[in-house]
Design an enzyme around this catalytic site. Sequence first.
Site, PDB file in Angstrom:
ATOM      1  N   ASP A   1      80.589  55.633 157.605  1.00 60.54           N
ATOM      2  CA  ASP A   1      79.207  55.063 157.183  1.00 60.54           C
ATOM      3  C   ASP A   1      78.405  54.644 158.476  1.00 60.54           C
ATOM      4  O   ASP A   1      78.581  53.786 159.006  1.00 60.54           O
ATOM      5  CB  ASP A   1      79.422  53.774 156.260  1.00 60.54           C
ATOM      6  CG  ASP A   1      78.235  53.379 155.788  1.00 60.54           C
ATOM      7  OD1 ASP A   1      77.574  53.920 154.779  1.00 60.54           O
ATOM      8  OD2 ASP A   1      77.619  52.432 156.454  1.00 60.54           O
TER       9      ASP A   1
ATOM     10  N   TYR B   1      72.386  51.668 163.886  1.00 62.83           N
ATOM     11  CA  TYR B   1      73.868  51.272 164.485  1.00 62.83           C
ATOM     12  C   TYR B   1      73.663  52.031 165.935  1.00 62.83           C
ATOM     13  O   TYR B   1      74.593  51.333 166.746  1.00 62.83           O
ATOM     14  CB  TYR B   1      75.089  51.673 163.861  1.00 62.83           C
ATOM     15  CG  TYR B   1      74.787  51.362 162.435  1.00 62.83           C
ATOM     16  CD1 TYR B   1      74.285  50.243 161.960  1.00 62.83           C
ATOM     17  CD2 TYR B   1      75.609  51.896 161.372  1.00 62.83           C
ATOM     18  CE1 TYR B   1      74.286  49.847 160.417  1.00 62.83           C
ATOM     19  CE2 TYR B   1      75.896  51.456 160.109  1.00 62.83           C
ATOM     20  CZ  TYR B   1      75.017  50.503 159.699  1.00 62.83           C
ATOM     21  OH  TYR B   1      75.077  49.868 158.381  1.00 62.83           O
TER      22      TYR B   1
ATOM     23  N   LYS C   1      71.725  56.750 157.399  1.00 62.85           N
ATOM     24  CA  LYS C   1      70.836  56.002 156.579  1.00 62.85           C
ATOM     25  C   LYS C   1      69.506  56.171 157.338  1.00 62.85           C
ATOM     26  O   LYS C   1      69.393  56.440 158.516  1.00 62.85           O
ATOM     27  CB  LYS C   1      71.328  54.538 156.534  1.00 62.85           C
ATOM     28  CG  LYS C   1      72.498  54.127 156.298  1.00 62.85           C
ATOM     29  CD  LYS C   1      72.787  52.836 155.864  1.00 62.85           C
ATOM     30  CE  LYS C   1      74.387  52.513 155.683  1.00 62.85           C
ATOM     31  NZ  LYS C   1      74.975  52.487 156.716  1.00 62.85           N
TER      32      LYS C   1
ATOM     33  N   HIS D   1      67.806  52.898 153.969  1.00 62.30           N
ATOM     34  CA  HIS D   1      68.755  51.702 154.524  1.00 62.30           C
ATOM     35  C   HIS D   1      68.184  50.471 153.899  1.00 62.30           C
ATOM     36  O   HIS D   1      69.005  49.517 153.349  1.00 62.30           O
ATOM     37  CB  HIS D   1      68.681  51.716 155.868  1.00 62.30           C
ATOM     38  CG  HIS D   1      69.757  50.917 156.635  1.00 62.30           C
ATOM     39  ND1 HIS D   1      70.118  51.397 157.826  1.00 62.30           N
ATOM     40  CD2 HIS D   1      70.548  49.785 156.397  1.00 62.30           C
ATOM     41  CE1 HIS D   1      71.040  50.339 158.387  1.00 62.30           C
ATOM     42  NE2 HIS D   1      71.172  49.562 157.340  1.00 62.30           N
TER      43      HIS D   1
END
Length: 322
Positions: A46, A51, A80, A113
Amino acid sequence: MVNVPSIELNDGNKMPQVGFGLWKVENDKAADIVYNAIKTGYRLFDGACDYGNEVEAGQGVARAIKEGIVKREELFIVSKLWNTFHEPEQVEPIVKKQLADWGIDYFDLYVIHFPVAIKYVAPEVRYPPGWFVDGDSKVEYSKASLQSTWHAFEDIQKKGLAKSIGVSNYSGALLLDLFAYANTKPATLQIEHHPYLVQPKILELAKSENVAVTGYSSFGPQSFIDGDMSLAETVPLLFDHPVIKKVADAHSKTTAQVLLRWATQRGLAVIPKSSSQGRLEQNLDVTSFDLTEEEIAEISGLDKNLRFNAPLNWGIPIPLFS
Ligand SMILES: NC(=O)c1ccc[n+]([C@@H]2O[C@H](COP(=O)([O-])OP(=O)(O)OC[C@H]3O[C@@H](n4cnc5c(N)ncnc54)[C@H](OP(=O)(O)O)[C@@H]3O)[C@@H](O)[C@H]2O)c1
């Protein structure tokens, strides 16, 4: 190797019920962690633009594929769309950039997101862009509606850039609106979910519409203490909670495994993150034992409707969940 069940999505694709979350996985460790996670048996990863570790995660994937440990089609790679790319014309270019970062040519699942469109920041200017247009403290919204972004998602799915499409951090009201305009329903909904935020009503709605739910931050405050959020220190860590400890002792499992089993038995997929090989192994083994109905109810009874992952809790002045 642990046998992880799959959830059949409403578009016919199959999603592993247990995966690995990439938030806060450090760049210099991400490739090795992803590679070792694949060796351990993880198939779902994921990720997200936000990130900031998609390049390194992709390197771990490439190494595992090159060594014949796994084939691309056996993996389920999730990413996302960040808030600054909600304008429909930005969706395809940024998906292509993220795919290039991972070194793959499709995502198994691509997700909105957060349901908030903020002003576009070009990847050459700053990437990941974060919440603030100036990279510091200034919030500027964009005019892109969630409806227009969703239709762009339907287009990237048609083009094969994402096999499934979904949403994250949506409320019941936003989901109902989405069901009204969607030509293709979201396959999944990703939400914060742990015994302090049990969310029974949105789970019921998702179930009634055949939308699979992935729970994030399954360990509740733990992940937010790591992020230095003072709110997370106002409640006992779930790992130390007497109810969770009692159930863990009864099954000779760890408290982390009980938290993940509570979620998977409620029908959710889970995506715990760990930087430790031992914890990563135990987090995958969370579907081979069963809690009793009473234990599940007792854990659900810890609900405080306490949401950690809201922008306001991070000092970001966007009242997303207010
Ligand atoms: N859609 C969204 O807005 C959103 C928001 C948040 C998260 N997510 C996704 O959900 C994933 C998981 O959520 P999360 O990152 O918030 O954290 P989490 O998985 O709930 O918790 C991670 C924390 O728990 C520790 N931990 C992991 N396994 C453990 C175990 N077996 N025993 C004891 N401690 C353990 C980790 O430490 P160590 O690393 O040291 O083991 C880390 O401190 C994210 O990585 C991300 O992919 C999505």
